[in-house]
Scaffold this motif. Structure first.
Motif, PDB file in Angstrom:
ATOM      1  N   ASP A  83      26.056   3.935 -20.210  1.00 47.95           N
ATOM      2  CA  ASP A  83      26.337   4.616 -21.200  1.00 47.95           C
ATOM      3  C   ASP A  83      27.800   5.047 -21.260  1.00 47.95           C
ATOM      4  O   ASP A  83      28.484   4.794 -20.518  1.00 47.95           O
ATOM      5  CB  ASP A  83      25.422   5.990 -21.282  1.00 47.95           C
ATOM      6  N   LYS A 124       5.301   9.129  -8.864  1.00 51.74           N
ATOM      7  CA  LYS A 124       5.077   7.794  -9.345  1.00 51.74           C
ATOM      8  C   LYS A 124       6.239   7.360 -10.452  1.00 51.74           C
ATOM      9  O   LYS A 124       6.592   8.288 -11.131  1.00 51.74           O
ATOM     10  CB  LYS A 124       3.749   7.592  -9.769  1.00 51.74           C
ATOM     11  N   ARG A 125       6.661   6.195 -10.651  1.00 51.52           N
ATOM     12  CA  ARG A 125       7.220   5.629 -11.715  1.00 51.52           C
ATOM     13  C   ARG A 125       6.099   5.144 -12.702  1.00 51.52           C
ATOM     14  O   ARG A 125       4.957   4.585 -12.227  1.00 51.52           O
ATOM     15  CB  ARG A 125       8.061   4.466 -11.542  1.00 51.52           C
ATOM     16  N   PHE A 146       0.979  -1.227   0.199  1.00 50.46           N
ATOM     17  CA  PHE A 146      -0.044  -0.121   0.023  1.00 50.46           C
ATOM     18  C   PHE A 146       0.757   1.238   0.057  1.00 50.46           C
ATOM     19  O   PHE A 146       0.454   2.388  -0.581  1.00 50.46           O
ATOM     20  CB  PHE A 146      -1.024   0.052   1.162  1.00 50.46           C
ATOM     21  N   ILE A 182      20.534   7.329 -22.471  1.00 50.92           N
ATOM     22  CA  ILE A 182      21.659   7.784 -21.450  1.00 50.92           C
ATOM     23  C   ILE A 182      21.155   7.704 -19.967  1.00 50.92           C
ATOM     24  O   ILE A 182      19.940   7.923 -19.803  1.00 50.92           O
ATOM     25  CB  ILE A 182      22.158   9.233 -21.810  1.00 50.92           C
ATOM     26  N   ASP A 183      21.944   7.279 -19.175  1.00 48.08           N
ATOM     27  CA  ASP A 183      21.538   7.209 -17.548  1.00 48.08           C
ATOM     28  C   ASP A 183      21.088   8.572 -17.120  1.00 48.08           C
ATOM     29  O   ASP A 183      21.566   9.709 -17.463  1.00 48.08           O
ATOM     30  CB  ASP A 183      22.647   6.687 -16.960  1.00 48.08           C
ATOM     31  N   PRO A 184      20.254   8.460 -16.083  1.00 43.78           N
ATOM     32  CA  PRO A 184      19.685   9.836 -15.503  1.00 43.78           C
ATOM     33  C   PRO A 184      21.076  10.311 -14.652  1.00 43.78           C
ATOM     34  O   PRO A 184      21.887  10.002 -14.410  1.00 43.78           O
ATOM     35  CB  PRO A 184      18.570   9.476 -14.556  1.00 43.78           C
ATOM     36  N   ASP A 189      21.206   9.300  -9.312  1.00 41.16           N
ATOM     37  CA  ASP A 189      20.269   8.153  -9.098  1.00 41.16           C
ATOM     38  C   ASP A 189      19.500   8.715  -7.871  1.00 41.16           C
ATOM     39  O   ASP A 189      19.349   8.321  -6.564  1.00 41.16           O
ATOM     40  CB  ASP A 189      21.251   7.210  -8.058  1.00 41.16           C
ATOM     41  N   SER A 190      18.083   9.210  -8.284  1.00 36.83           N
ATOM     42  CA  SER A 190      17.262   9.667  -7.431  1.00 36.83           C
ATOM     43  C   SER A 190      16.010   9.984  -8.353  1.00 36.83           C
ATOM     44  O   SER A 190      15.978   9.957  -9.719  1.00 36.83           O
ATOM     45  CB  SER A 190      17.529  11.191  -6.744  1.00 36.83           C
ATOM     46  N   TYR A 191      14.721  10.075  -7.532  1.00 34.83           N
ATOM     47  CA  TYR A 191      13.628  10.419  -8.497  1.00 34.83           C
ATOM     48  C   TYR A 191      13.781  11.803  -9.092  1.00 34.83           C
ATOM     49  O   TYR A 191      13.450  11.802 -10.305  1.00 34.83           O
ATOM     50  CB  TYR A 191      12.277  10.385  -7.605  1.00 34.83           C
ATOM     51  N   ASP A 199      15.504   3.860  -8.583  1.00 34.20           N
ATOM     52  CA  ASP A 199      16.392   4.983  -8.436  1.00 34.20           C
ATOM     53  C   ASP A 199      17.851   4.690  -8.824  1.00 34.20           C
ATOM     54  O   ASP A 199      18.500   5.481  -9.116  1.00 34.20           O
ATOM     55  CB  ASP A 199      16.400   5.747  -7.141  1.00 34.20           C
ATOM     56  N   ASP A 200      18.242   3.316  -8.680  1.00 29.06           N
ATOM     57  CA  ASP A 200      19.516   2.934  -8.998  1.00 29.06           C
ATOM     58  C   ASP A 200      19.844   3.008 -10.342  1.00 29.06           C
ATOM     59  O   ASP A 200      18.936   2.634 -11.025  1.00 29.06           O
ATOM     60  CB  ASP A 200      19.872   1.691  -8.377  1.00 29.06           C
ATOM     61  N   ASN A 201      21.271   3.166 -10.733  1.00 31.35           N
ATOM     62  CA  ASN A 201      21.715   2.730 -12.205  1.00 31.35           C
ATOM     63  C   ASN A 201      22.415   1.100 -12.052  1.00 31.35           C
ATOM     64  O   ASN A 201      22.646   0.850 -10.979  1.00 31.35           O
ATOM     65  CB  ASN A 201      22.844   3.749 -12.501  1.00 31.35           C
ATOM     66  N   ASP A 256       9.235   0.459  -7.249  1.00 30.32           N
ATOM     67  CA  ASP A 256       8.139   1.383  -6.380  1.00 30.32           C
ATOM     68  C   ASP A 256       7.995   0.448  -5.424  1.00 30.32           C
ATOM     69  O   ASP A 256       8.826   0.058  -4.469  1.00 30.32           O
ATOM     70  CB  ASP A 256       7.265   1.712  -7.286  1.00 30.32           C
ATOM     71  N   LYS A 257       6.649   0.125  -5.244  1.00 36.70           N
ATOM     72  CA  LYS A 257       6.262  -0.743  -4.031  1.00 36.70           C
ATOM     73  C   LYS A 257       5.981  -2.160  -4.307  1.00 36.70           C
ATOM     74  O   LYS A 257       5.321  -2.978  -3.651  1.00 36.70           O
ATOM     75  CB  LYS A 257       5.066  -0.152  -3.315  1.00 36.70           C
ATOM     76  N   ASP A 271      -3.155   3.587  -2.613  1.00 39.81           N
ATOM     77  CA  ASP A 271      -1.863   3.853  -2.103  1.00 39.81           C
ATOM     78  C   ASP A 271      -1.763   4.520  -0.797  1.00 39.81           C
ATOM     79  O   ASP A 271      -2.513   4.068   0.236  1.00 39.81           O
ATOM     80  CB  ASP A 271      -0.789   4.423  -2.949  1.00 39.81           C
ATOM     81  N   GLY A 278       0.457   2.248 -11.656  1.00 40.22           N
ATOM     82  CA  GLY A 278      -0.219   0.989 -10.742  1.00 40.22           C
ATOM     83  C   GLY A 278      -0.571   1.651  -9.307  1.00 40.22           C
ATOM     84  O   GLY A 278       0.606   2.316  -8.815  1.00 40.22           O
TER      85      GLY A 278
END
Lengths: 411, 437
Positions: free
Chosen positions: A191, B224-225, A64, B234-236, B239-241, A154-156, A232-233, B178, B104
């Protein structure tokens, strides 16, 4: 022997030649191309996913709230799932072969300056991967528990070690003769500005990507990375049941898992046979449709030839009677019609071969269809010739039965 | 006279049932196979929103890799980065515009008897409802003001409302999804445009739609993703939202409504200027390549009518041609066999023209019979297709217009097939023919 008179008869009234010839030509062009597509689809349907297909299912859990610590939930769930009777093993995954969705990336050989990159599917896995999926590990070792780390969105992706499919390493390192020799080699990930090398520690044979590429070769390219994914969750688990227990497991596991933790939604389990059926549905319906077209086409072709030759026999009753009266045997009459048909069919087949190649070129340029291999034409031509002779036999036998006395009557 | 010809045709067909049956069968098989695949093609290639499909545009910007196009030939990405889509949606340069992506969420109904469920919805702007015109069962869309205020409001699909609120008017009720509580402001009626043109990338074009719709701006807190396609060349940057939002990853769609050619041109200039401006900040390394595709162009661009369907239509049409060649041969046999009859009629004063009419009528009767049997075959064929590919079942049925189409094709085909044999029948010289009798 009799070819010249037959030939001149055909040329004097070329309508039959045009009608049957065109029909045979079009039929050949359609049939060989359809058979080629059918062959490809049947091959697709035979493809193995490279896992223990009959005993694996996938199920998802969505918490949730992020405050519910999805990673902890995943670890607890996995401990619980592994303790269930009838379960061989379980691990957190992002996707499975043939599901149609997943993650792909480009990788290239790290130590080779002129290496080209290849597309590969990324599968998340832990130390139980060989046992959970029933993989065919042909060299190297599985991940070690200590190598497996959590991975969030959030990880590469920077895995220190990977396990790759045999087809992927052979394409990555063209110098290798055996995929096993790729052990210890490095591949680039990420990359150009921010590269990390991953060491190949295991080679798996036969594993398939979630989707089939046509222009981009990917179906056989798979790279396993040692991470527990939490998106995510949500988490997804692959569970392998003991042989023959899959349906029982699929029937219960959702309730069981849901009861472990009420602050989340457990999805409907998807067994691998269901995944596979869905993945191959398009191939199957295409194959069935085209088989129907081919069968009907051949049937129509035979009926058409029977109809037209019957007409000729009726029309030529008098001539046939005269020939018989002048000493032609039944065999001569039968042979006359068979040779006539063989000539017409051969002209049709020649034209059909040209049409078939043109159709094949057009299909290859417009659609994801490969060029027609030549032997399809050979088989197709033989098939149509045989069918033509068979179809001619029916009315020609009737012709051979015409009595010489017919010639003396008025009709 | 025509009625008499029809009567003659019917009598002649009955007189040689075997040959007639064969001809009808040949036409029917061709029509049946062709109509089976054509009905599917027709259903898939329809215009999902005929009254404004020329006013709704999918917007694409080319922010991709300088070395490689997103897909060949030189196509920009199918979706946009979050920052571009959001900026363009809020710039308000078109009459209506919306950015959107799929998410979702775990829905937790207030009624404890209803189990929590995972549902898929769309983060979008209120303009979504004005542009795509989903019918409302209860309530209404949220407003642009509520977009700006990040109101916690939700519009539910009919199915979702039935599942969670038992189908009653739930406007004003609260729904927990959620971590948040949302106020229901509207419930949609059935909304199944075929294909689902506004999201071809993340949903099955012929499958189920969204369970709920939330204001896009709520994502500032929801973070949300996307539950859908995400592509990055190319990578962001980090490493964060936030790094993801600032990245060159594409996962948000942008649609605009432009009511005239002038508006379309202005909007093209606007996005081109936007990209030129961004280029000064070091983004958009590829040459200017921004696209506005209206609904039908977009469906075509995304290949909604899949290859298999197109191949099947082509091959089954070729099959129909073979069946026609066949019919020509059989008709020839049939008409010439009746040379005696033709000669008698000619000798009794029938003109060539009348013979021609009589035999063409007979061809048309064959065409009609072929079409009727062919439609039965097509119905059988479609039943088989439904069993094989359930998602096509939703879109395929034989409606009266398709039936009429089949009849037209069949009769035209039969007439075409009948022309040569009829011409031959007319050319029979009565005297010579009668003498040999």
């Amino acid at each position: 022997m009799e070819i010249r008179p037959i030939f001149s008869t055909i040329l004097r009234n070329p309508v039959g030649l045009v009608l049957i010839g065109l029909q045979v030509a079009l039929t050949l062009a359609i049939v060989v191309n359809a058979l080629h597509i059918i062959g490809t689809r049947l091959d697709n349907m035979r493809a193995s996913a490279g896992i223990d297909e009959n005993n694996v299912l996938m199920i998802s859990s969505t918490a949730f709230s992020v405050d519910d610590k999805p990673l902890d939930i995943a670890r607890t769930d996995l401990d619980y799932l592994r303790s269930l009777p009838g379960v061989v093993n379980a691990m957190a995954v992002n996707t499975l072969p043939m599901t149609g969705s997943g993650w792909s990336t480009q990788v290239e050989a790290a130590e080779d300056p002129d290496s080209h990159d290849i597309a590969t599917a990324i599968y998340f896995a832990d130390e139980t991967l060989v046992e959970t999926l029933g993989l065919d590990l042909i060299a190297g070792r599985p991940f070690r528990a200590g190598e497996v780390t959590p991975f969030s969105m959030d990880d590469n992706l920077r895995p220190p070690v990977v396990i790759a499919s045999a087809a992927a390493v052979l394409d990555l390192f063209p110098d290798l003769e055996r995929p096993e020799d790729a052990l210890g080699r490095l591949i680039w990930n990420g990359d150009e500005n921010d590269r990390a090398a991953s060491e190949i520690i295991g080679i798996v044979d036969g594993i398939k990507a979630p989707w089939r590429g046509f222009s981009v070769k990917i179906f056989d390219h798979v790279t396993f990375v040692p991470h527990i994914p939490t998106f995510d969750k949500s988490a997804r688990y692959a569970i392998r049941s003991e042989a023959g227990q899959l349906d029982k497991l699929a029937g219960n596991v959702r309730e069981q898992l849901a009861a472990q933790n009420l602050r989340r939604v457990v999805g409907e389990p998807r067994t691998f046979p269901e995944v596979r059926e869905r993945f191959l549905r398009g191939d199957k319906s295409m194959a069935v449709m085209l088989i129907a077209v081919v069968v009907l086409l051949l049937l129509v072709n035979v009926l058409g030839i029977v109809g037209l030759v019957s007409f000729w026999v009726t029309q030529r009753t008098k001539q046939i009677g005269t020939r018989r009266a002048l000493g032609a045997t039944r065999g001569n009459i039968l042979r006359y019609f068979l040779i006539e048909n063989a000539l017409i069919t051969s002209v049709g087949v020649l034209l059909g071969a040209v049409l078939a190649m043109a159709l094949s070129n057009w299909l290859a340029s417009e659609f994801s269809v490969h060029r027609l291999p030549w032997y399809y034409l050979a088989y197709g031509a033989a098939l149509l010739n045989a069918l033509g002779l068979f179809a001619t036999c029916l009315p020609a036998l009737r012709a051979a039965g015409i009595a010489p006395a017919i010639a003396t009557r008025s009709v | 006279m025509t009625r008499y010809y029809f009567w003659l045709a019917a009598r002649n067909l009955k007189n040689s049932p075997w040959l007639s049956g064969l001809m009808v069968l040949a036409i029917a098989l061709g029509i049946g196979a062709f109509m089976t695949s054509y009905a599917i093609f027709h259903a898939m290639s329809g215009d999902p929103i005929p009254h404004k499909s020329h006013q709704l545009f999918s917007v694409r910007l080319d922010n991709w890799d300088p070395e490689d196009a997103y897909s060949e030939p030189n196509e920009p990405p199918t979706q946009m980065t979050y920052r571009d889509a959001r900026y363009l949606a809020e710039a308000g340069k078109a009459r209506y515009q919306t950015a959107m992506f799929r998410v979702g969420m775990a829905v937790q109904p207030g009624n404890p008897d209803i189990k929590p469920l995972l549902s898929h919805g769309r983060m979008t702007y209120s303009d979504f409802f004005a542009m795509f015109e989903p019918p409302f069962l209860y309530g209404m869309p949220w407003t642009r003001a509520e977009d700006g205020a990040r109101s916690t409001v939700v519009v539910l699909s009919r199915a979702m409302n039935e599942r969670v609120f038992g189908g009653e008017n739930s406007v004003g009720r609260q729904l927990r999804m959620d971590d948040g509580e949302y106020t229901v402001v509207g419930v949609l009626d059935t909304f199944d445009p075929l294909p689902r043109y506004y999201d071809l990338i993340n949903t099955d074009p012929f499958g189920d739609g969204d369970d709920f719709y939330l204001p896009f701006t709520l994502n500032d807190t929801l973070k949300k993703r996307p539950n859908g396609n995400n592509s990055c060349y190319i990578d962001p940057p980090e490493d964060s939202y936030q790094g993801y939002l600032d990245s060159e990853c594409v996962w948000v769609a942008l649609w605009v409504q432009l009511d005239s050619e002038a508006e379309r041109r202005d909007y093209q200039t606007f996005i081109d200027n936007y990209v030129m401006e961004q280029k000064r900040h070091g983004r958009f390394p590829r040459p200017l390549n921004n696209r506005l595709d209206d609904v039908m162009d977009w469906l075509d661009n995304q290949g909604v009518v899949d290859e298999d369907t197109r191949i099947q239509v082509g091959l089954s049409f070729a099959f129909l041609l073979v069946c026609l060649l066949n019919t020509v041969g059989l008709m020839l046999a049939r008409f010439l066999r009746r040379a005696g009859e033709v000669s008698v009629r000619r000798a009794l004063g029938a003109s060539r023209r009348q013979i021609f009419q009589q035999y063409l009528t007979e061809s048309a009767v064959l065409g009609i019979a072929g079409a009727l049997v062919g439609l039965v075959f097509a119905a059988l064929g479609l039943a088989v297709v439904r069993g094989l590919a359930p998602h096509i079942a939703a879109v395929t049925h034989l409606d009266p217009s398709l039936g009429l189409f089949a009849l037209t094709v069949s009769v035209c085909a039969a007439l075409l097939a009948g022309i040569y044999p009829t011409w031959r029948a007319c050319r029979i010289a009565p005297a010579a023919q009668l003498k040999t009798q």
